[in-house]
Structure formats: structure tokens, C-alpha cells
Scaffold this motif. Structure first.
Motif, PDB file in Angstrom:
ATOM      1  N   THR A   1      14.847 -20.601  21.288  1.00 46.22           N
ATOM      2  CA  THR A   1      13.902 -20.213  20.227  1.00 46.22           C
ATOM      3  C   THR A   1      13.643 -18.718  20.226  1.00 46.22           C
ATOM      4  OG1 THR A   1      12.041 -20.646  21.708  1.00 46.22           O
ATOM      5  CG2 THR A   1      12.761 -22.461  20.301  1.00 46.22           C
ATOM      6  N   LYS A   2      14.391 -17.977  21.036  1.00 45.01           N
ATOM      7  CA  LYS A   2      14.205 -16.530  21.094  1.00 45.01           C
ATOM      8  C   LYS A   2      14.521 -15.899  19.730  1.00 45.01           C
ATOM      9  CE  LYS A   2      15.162 -15.853  26.017  1.00 45.01           C
ATOM     10  NZ  LYS A   2      16.058 -15.198  27.013  1.00 45.01           N
ATOM     11  N   GLY A   3      13.754 -14.923  19.386  1.00 44.90           N
ATOM     12  CA  GLY A   3      13.992 -14.172  18.159  1.00 44.90           C
ATOM     13  C   GLY A   3      13.209 -14.666  16.960  1.00 44.90           C
ATOM     14  N   ILE A   4      12.672 -15.891  17.056  1.00 45.15           N
ATOM     15  CA  ILE A   4      11.935 -16.429  15.908  1.00 45.15           C
ATOM     16  C   ILE A   4      10.662 -15.625  15.658  1.00 45.15           C
ATOM     17  CG2 ILE A   4      10.608 -18.411  15.088  1.00 45.15           C
ATOM     18  CD1 ILE A   4      12.692 -20.215  16.269  1.00 45.15           C
ATOM     19  N   THR A   5       9.989 -15.262  16.747  1.00 45.32           N
ATOM     20  CA  THR A   5       8.748 -14.481  16.585  1.00 45.32           C
ATOM     21  C   THR A   5       9.029 -13.160  15.898  1.00 45.32           C
ATOM     22  OG1 THR A   5       7.808 -15.480  18.584  1.00 45.32           O
ATOM     23  CG2 THR A   5       6.819 -13.430  17.788  1.00 45.32           C
ATOM     24  N   ILE A   6      10.113 -12.494  16.325  1.00 43.35           N
ATOM     25  CA  ILE A   6      10.447 -11.201  15.708  1.00 43.35           C
ATOM     26  C   ILE A   6      10.892 -11.394  14.270  1.00 43.35           C
ATOM     27  CG2 ILE A   6      12.042  -9.248  15.801  1.00 43.35           C
ATOM     28  CD1 ILE A   6      12.090  -9.570  18.834  1.00 43.35           C
ATOM     29  N   ARG A   7      11.704 -12.442  14.047  1.00 47.56           N
ATOM     30  CA  ARG A   7      12.270 -12.658  12.722  1.00 47.56           C
ATOM     31  C   ARG A   7      11.216 -13.029  11.689  1.00 47.56           C
ATOM     32  NH1 ARG A   7      16.877 -17.231  11.293  1.00 47.56           N
ATOM     33  NH2 ARG A   7      17.075 -16.734   9.067  1.00 47.56           N
ATOM     34  N   TYR A   8      10.206 -13.782  12.110  1.00 52.35           N
ATOM     35  CA  TYR A   8       9.201 -14.256  11.161  1.00 52.35           C
ATOM     36  C   TYR A   8       7.826 -13.619  11.382  1.00 52.35           C
ATOM     37  CZ  TYR A   8      12.454 -17.928   9.695  1.00 52.35           C
ATOM     38  OH  TYR A   8      13.531 -18.609   9.193  1.00 52.35           O
ATOM     39  N   GLY A   9       7.449 -13.435  12.646  1.00 52.98           N
ATOM     40  CA  GLY A   9       6.108 -12.945  12.938  1.00 52.98           C
ATOM     41  C   GLY A   9       5.877 -11.525  12.458  1.00 52.98           C
ATOM     42  N   ILE A  10       6.834 -10.635  12.751  1.00 54.54           N
ATOM     43  CA  ILE A  10       6.673  -9.236  12.344  1.00 54.54           C
ATOM     44  C   ILE A  10       6.629  -9.102  10.821  1.00 54.54           C
ATOM     45  CG2 ILE A  10       7.761  -6.960  12.350  1.00 54.54           C
ATOM     46  CD1 ILE A  10       8.633  -7.506  15.213  1.00 54.54           C
ATOM     47  N   PRO A  11       7.538  -9.747  10.058  1.00 56.54           N
ATOM     48  CA  PRO A  11       7.416  -9.676   8.595  1.00 56.54           C
ATOM     49  C   PRO A  11       6.077 -10.211   8.084  1.00 56.54           C
ATOM     50  CG  PRO A  11       9.593 -10.448   9.187  1.00 56.54           C
ATOM     51  CD  PRO A  11       8.800 -10.407  10.459  1.00 56.54           C
ATOM     52  N   ALA A  12       5.592 -11.304   8.709  1.00 57.20           N
ATOM     53  CA  ALA A  12       4.312 -11.863   8.270  1.00 57.20           C
ATOM     54  C   ALA A  12       3.176 -10.867   8.496  1.00 57.20           C
ATOM     55  CB  ALA A  12       4.027 -13.170   9.007  1.00 57.20           C
ATOM     56  N   LEU A  13       3.173 -10.238   9.668  1.00 56.19           N
ATOM     57  CA  LEU A  13       2.139  -9.243   9.960  1.00 56.19           C
ATOM     58  C   LEU A  13       2.221  -8.059   8.998  1.00 56.19           C
ATOM     59  CD1 LEU A  13       2.178  -9.213  13.871  1.00 56.19           C
ATOM     60  CD2 LEU A  13       0.370 -10.095  12.374  1.00 56.19           C
ATOM     61  N   LEU A  14       3.438  -7.631   8.687  1.00 51.42           N
ATOM     62  CA  LEU A  14       3.607  -6.511   7.751  1.00 51.42           C
ATOM     63  C   LEU A  14       3.147  -6.892   6.348  1.00 51.42           C
ATOM     64  CD1 LEU A  14       7.079  -5.060   8.858  1.00 51.42           C
ATOM     65  CD2 LEU A  14       4.816  -4.006   9.148  1.00 51.42           C
ATOM     66  N   ILE A  15       3.453  -8.121   5.937  1.00 47.68           N
ATOM     67  CA  ILE A  15       3.043  -8.576   4.605  1.00 47.68           C
ATOM     68  C   ILE A  15       1.522  -8.637   4.496  1.00 47.68           C
ATOM     69  CG2 ILE A  15       3.073 -10.543   3.020  1.00 47.68           C
ATOM     70  CD1 ILE A  15       5.936 -11.095   4.004  1.00 47.68           C
ATOM     71  N   ILE A  16       0.861  -8.944   5.597  1.00 51.31           N
ATOM     72  CA  ILE A  16      -0.606  -8.941   5.601  1.00 51.31           C
ATOM     73  C   ILE A  16      -1.150  -7.514   5.687  1.00 51.31           C
ATOM     74  CG2 ILE A  16      -2.668  -9.617   6.900  1.00 51.31           C
ATOM     75  CD1 ILE A  16      -1.129 -12.139   7.767  1.00 51.31           C
ATOM     76  N   ALA A  17      -0.572  -6.710   6.573  1.00 49.54           N
ATOM     77  CA  ALA A  17      -1.144  -5.396   6.885  1.00 49.54           C
ATOM     78  C   ALA A  17      -0.889  -4.351   5.805  1.00 49.54           C
ATOM     79  CB  ALA A  17      -0.592  -4.896   8.225  1.00 49.54           C
ATOM     80  N   LEU A  18       0.285  -4.363   5.208  1.00 52.67           N
ATOM     81  CA  LEU A  18       0.619  -3.293   4.257  1.00 52.67           C
ATOM     82  C   LEU A  18      -0.285  -3.303   3.024  1.00 52.67           C
ATOM     83  CD1 LEU A  18       4.528  -3.168   4.482  1.00 52.67           C
ATOM     84  CD2 LEU A  18       2.864  -1.534   5.405  1.00 52.67           C
ATOM     85  N   PRO A  19      -0.555  -4.451   2.394  1.00 54.87           N
ATOM     86  CA  PRO A  19      -1.499  -4.426   1.262  1.00 54.87           C
ATOM     87  C   PRO A  19      -2.899  -3.967   1.650  1.00 54.87           C
ATOM     88  CG  PRO A  19      -0.172  -6.416   1.197  1.00 54.87           C
ATOM     89  CD  PRO A  19       0.090  -5.769   2.521  1.00 54.87           C
TER      90      PRO A  19
END
Length: 540
Positions: free
Chosen positions: A190-208
Motif C-alpha cells: 500500500t506504499k505510495g497511496i498516501t502520497i498519491r492521494y493524500g497530498i493532492p487532497a491537502l492541496l485541493i483543500i489548502a490552495l483555495p
């Protein structure tokens, strides 16, 4: 325990949606609120053998019923039947949306099904703005009304930008869970799932949110001359006292409230919706004694205008004058048009009128009257207020003072509709007035949520708002959605404030709900594709 897990997940989604809602909730919960329901849906697809569609529908209905009853149960205080009708039917519509998503998801990839869910939910919200059973109170983007520091970019997207924001994050995080669950089940790393999905999710929340804070830097009022307004809050019981007071006595009461706050610099006195509640005849409006009383008061203030609510009627015998909004009295064999209106006047000029045109379902309009009236008769839902079909007008009226100040006379429920309010601004409004009566629901979340939604209109249009509420909350709101001054619930008095009119035209004012219109086409495209290209795409 496994047998109860899916209902528990459905309940959890409902609670997350409800506890995220203004004015007491934490809006951040919206970003994860749909995930438990998605997981329950996944489990049902995987384990259920019979009646999967019904089980999906019932689990979704449970989620949306909890959300609706907790957040809008205050409707009970105006009408128990009206509350149950609104909650049960709105939950039904939401569950049907989820059921259609279920049917499509079985035929397409997880990415396409997620895109379809976003598109169909936004399309549903768009429908709720435009059909006769309109009830957009629970539009997801409305959930940010108490967190205006997060959503200053609504001046570009409107509320649909917030709905899209919530849906994208939920579907992204759900797909992260889906990938994790699938890999774990198949004993794959399951390695890489956090980076693949978690970081985009945080950016989608944080950037707006970051963009919103950047836009807020300019929120300091420029060197523009302010306009003094006096907002009246008579605090009259809408169920009894309001209709026991004559129009002339009410006019006297209003001027008594105004006299201690008005000055020679006051440009506008604003009174609530249907303050003059004993129906006046439309044809005799300029000679009405109550309005003449207000005019006499204004003689001492030649630069001051009055804007307030009034009930108007116009009766006639000629059937040819009747429209689909005309009421018919069988006993007297006559027709009448009923208006919920705003009057605008000074001491010398004739009275100007605007007739409320975004109507409360079942109280002020009969949904699909030509179809349903022959079946149901003259039944109307009493959700608070005068129970009769109202007559509307086509254009969004803008009132103009002699020194060219342009004000939008928004009446009550109209303030819930973002694109509708842009019509006033496109017609030249420099600031927004909202006149309302929020006393139907007692001291519940109803009047608090209604005030909170007005903050979204200020951001979308970048216009100041002067809000007058009988038995509600009167306030001055700046063009960044911040409440500047307020007169609280059940407080009788006058609120003097300064607003700053402007001629800004935002991207949202120009283009309206473009996100929703694109979503409708996307939803139809995926739906047609999924049922016409059989076997082309397989679930991943």
C-alpha cells in the motif's frame, strides 16, 4: 456486527453532513462526509446478493434524512406537515440521485463514476434552483457561510464552487480508500497511496483557502464616501400581533423607531418584509393613508428614502386578465392577484414597487399549478406567512434615489439564490438590501442560517448588504461577507450603519452558475455513454 456496519456508515455520513452545517457546525467535516456512505455502497455492491438497488437507496435515504432533519427540522415551528414534507421529499430526491450514481457506477470505471457523482450532484443542486419545488437550502457550497475567510473566491464561482470543492475532495479520498482496500485485500503493498492521494487532497483543500486569504488583503474599504442607512426591526409576532395592527398604526410604530436614529445624512430607511401586512389595493397605492404617514415623516428629511415590505392585492371579475398565478374565489366569483412587494418612496415622488419573484414553495406558489390543482384542489403548504399564490414580475427591479444611489430590494427567500441576486447587480444595483421576516421558526437555526446565507451573496457580488428582519437578525454586511453591525433576535429597535456602494461587476455576476451548466452536460454525457457503450469500459 458486519450486518450493522453499513447502516452505521450511512448514519455516520448523515451526522457528518449535519454537524458540518452552519451556524454551529465545523465545515471541515464536509470534506469527508460522503466517504462513509461511499464505503457502505462499495460493501453493498460486493456482498449483497438480492435487491442491491433497494438496499443502496435505503442506505442513502437514511444518510440524507438525518442530514435534512437535523439541519432543517426548525421548519416544524411554522408547520409540522410542511417540515415533514420538505424533509422527506428532499431526502427522497437526494437518495434518488445516489441511486442513479449506483446504476452508472456498475458500468464504468471508478474515476468515471466519481466524475459522474460530482456532475449529477451539481446538476441536482442546479435543478433545485430552478424548478417549482425549489429548495436549495442544503446546497453544499452553502455550508461555508460561516467560514467566509475560506471562500472569498466565490466572487468567481459562486456557491457551486464550494459544492464542487467538497465533492472533489470526498471522491478523491474515497478512491484513496478504495485503492488501499483493494491492495490490502490482494496482499499488495500500500506504499505510495498516501502520497498519491493524500497530498493532492491537502492541496485541493489548502490552495483555495490560501487564495481566499490573498483576496482578503484588499478587503479594506477604499476612500469612497459611505452611505448612512437606518434599518428598522419592529419585532412583531408574525403569527398574531402582525395582523392585529392596522397599517396606519404600523407606519406610526416604524417612524417612532426611526426618529431617534435618523439624521440629515440618512439616505435610506429600511423596514422588513410585509411590515404593512393588511393588504392594500394596488390601484390605490399612492393615496394609501399608511404610506402617506411615512411620506409626511420624510418631509423633514428631503434626502431620505423609505424602502419596506407591503402586502398588495388587485381584484377583478374579468377572467381574461387572469394568469397562472391568479387566485380565484368561488364564493364571490372574482379573481385576485396577491403580491408580496417592496415599496420605495421619498416625501414627494410617487411610490415605486417591486414584487417578490422567487417564491416559497407551497406558501407563495402552487408548484405546477396547471397540472396539480385539478388533482389536489386549492391545497397550499403553510410553511409560514400568507398562504396564497403570489404574482411575480419578470425583471429584477433596482430603485434609484435622486442622487443616483442604486439599491436592490431583495425580499426574504430571494436572498438564498446566488445567480438570481446577480440579476439586480446586472441591472445596476450598487448595494443590496434584504427585507425579511424570520420569526416563523422561533429562536432556532432557521433565522441564523438565513442571515448566514446573506454573507455568501455579499462575496459573490462584492456588494454591501443592509438587512432588515422582523423578529430575526438585522445587520450590515460588508462586501467580503463580514458582519459589521447587528441587531439581535427579538430585539426591537433601529440599527444605524454605513454601507459603501460600488459599481463592481464580478466574474460570477457576469457568468452566473457556469459550473452547474457544465456539470449538466457532463452528467448527461457520462449517463448516455454508460448505457450505450456496453462492455466498452470495465470497473477497475
Amino acid at each position: 456486527m458486519k450486518n450493522f456496519l453499513n447502516p452505521i456508515l450511512s448514519v455516520l455520513s448523515g451526522l457528518l453532513l449535519a454537524f458540518a452545517w452552519p451556524t454551529n457546525g465545523f465545515v471541515g467535516l464536509l470534506f469527508i462526509a460522503f466517504i462513509p456512505l461511499f464505503i457502505a455502497h462499495y460493501r453493498l455492491n460486493k456482498t449483497a446478493v438480492k435487491a442491491v438497488k433497494w438496499k443502496v437507496f435505503l442506505h442513502a435515504y437514511l444518510t440524507f434524512f438525518i442530514w435534512n432533519i437535523i439541519t432543517t427540522g426548525w421548519l416544524y415551528y411554522s408547520s409540522a406537515f410542511g417540515m415533514w414534507f420538505a424533509v422527506l421529499v428532499n431526502s427522497l430526491l437526494m437518495a434518488l440521485v445516489f441511486l442513479v450514481y449506483h446504476l452508472v457506477s456498475k458500468k464504468v470505471s471508478s474515476f468515471t463514476s466519481s466524475s459522474f457523482f460530482i456532475a449529477i450532484w451539481l446538476s441536482f443542486e442546479y435543478l433545485h434552483l430552478h424548478w417549482d419545488f425549489s429548495w436549495p437550502w442544503l446546497q453544499l457550497g452553502n455550508g461555508f457561510s460561516e467560514s467566509v475567510s475560506w471562500i472569498q473566491w466565490y466572487e468567481f464561482t459562486g456557491v457551486f464552487g464550494g459544492s464542487l470543492w467538497v465533492l472533489v475532495v470526498n471522491t478523491l479520498l474515497y478512491n484513496a480508500w478504495l485503492q488501499y482496500s483493494s491492495r490490502k485485500e490482494n496482499s499488495v503493498s500500500t506504499k505510495g497511496i498516501t502520497i498519491r492521494y493524500g497530498i493532492p487532497a491537502l492541496l485541493i483543500i489548502a490552495l483555495p483557502i490560501s487564495l481566499s486569504h490573498f483576496l482578503s488583503i484588499n478587503s479594506i474599504t477604499n476612500d469612497v464616501e459611505g452611505t448612512e442607512v437606518v434599518i428598522l426591526q419592529p419585532n412583531i409576532d408574525p403569527y398574531s400581533e402582525k395582523y392585529d395592527i392596522s397599517n396606519s398604526q404600523m407606519a406610526e410604530n416604524l417612524m417612532t423607531l426611526a426618529v431617534d436614529s435618523i439624521t440629515a445624512n440618512t439616505k435610506l430607511i429600511i423596514a422588513p418584509e410585509t411590515t404593512l401586512a393588511s393588504g392594500m389595493r394596488l390601484t390605490g397605492i399612492n393615496g394609501n393613508p399608511a404610506l402617506n404617514r411615512i411620506k409626511r415623516f420624510l418631509f423633514d428629511y428631503p434626502n431620505t428614502y423609505y424602502l419596506g415590505g407591503v402586502s398588495l392585492g388587485d381584484s377583478f371579475k374579468n377572467k381574461d386578465k387572469a394568469t397562472s398565478q391568479t387566485n380565484y374565489i368561488k364564493n364571490g366569483d372574482f379573481y385576485y392577484n396577491d403580491y408580496n412587494s417592496a415599496v420605495f418612496m421619498n416625501s414627494t415622488n410617487p411610490v415605486e414597487l417591486y414584487h417578490k419573484s422567487k417564491l416559497v414553495v407551497g406558501v407563495e406558489n402552487f408548484p405546477y399549478k396547471n397540472v396539480l390543482q385539478p388533482i389536489l384542489g386549492d391545497v397550499m403548504l403553510d410553511l409560514g406567512g400568507t398562504v396564497a399564490t403570489k404574482t411575480t414580475q419578470e425583471d429584477r427591479e433596482v430603485f434609484i434615489t435622486r442622487d443616483s444611489l442604486k439599491v436592490a430590494p431583495i425580499i426574504c427567500y430571494e436572498s438564498v439564490y446566488g445567480e438570481y441576486v446577480t440579476g439586480y447587480v446586472n441591472n445596476g444595483a450598487q448595494f443590496l438590501s434584504i427585507i425579511t421576516n424570520d420569526g416563523w421558526w422561533q429562536n432556532t437555526q432557521g433565522h441564523k442560517q438565513h442571515l448566514s446565507l446573506a454573507r455568501l451573496r455579499a462575496i459573490e457580488t462584492r456588494k454591501w448588504i443592509a438587512r432588515s428582519a422582523n423578529t430575526g437578525i438585522s445587520a450590515v454586511i460588508n462586501d467580503y461577507g463580514k458582519i459589521i453591525t447587528v441587531l439581535g433576535y427579538e430585539k426591537k429597535g433601529a440599527l444605524k450603519g454605513t454601507i459603501y456602494p460600488n459599481n463592481k461587476i464580478t466574474f460570477y455576476v457576469k457568468h452566473g452558475d457556469f459550473i452547474a451548466r457544465v456539470s449538466v452536460f457532463l452528467m448527461l454525457g457520462i449517463f448516455l455513454f454508460s448505457f450505450t457503450r456496453r462492455g466498452v469500459m470495465k470497473r477497475k
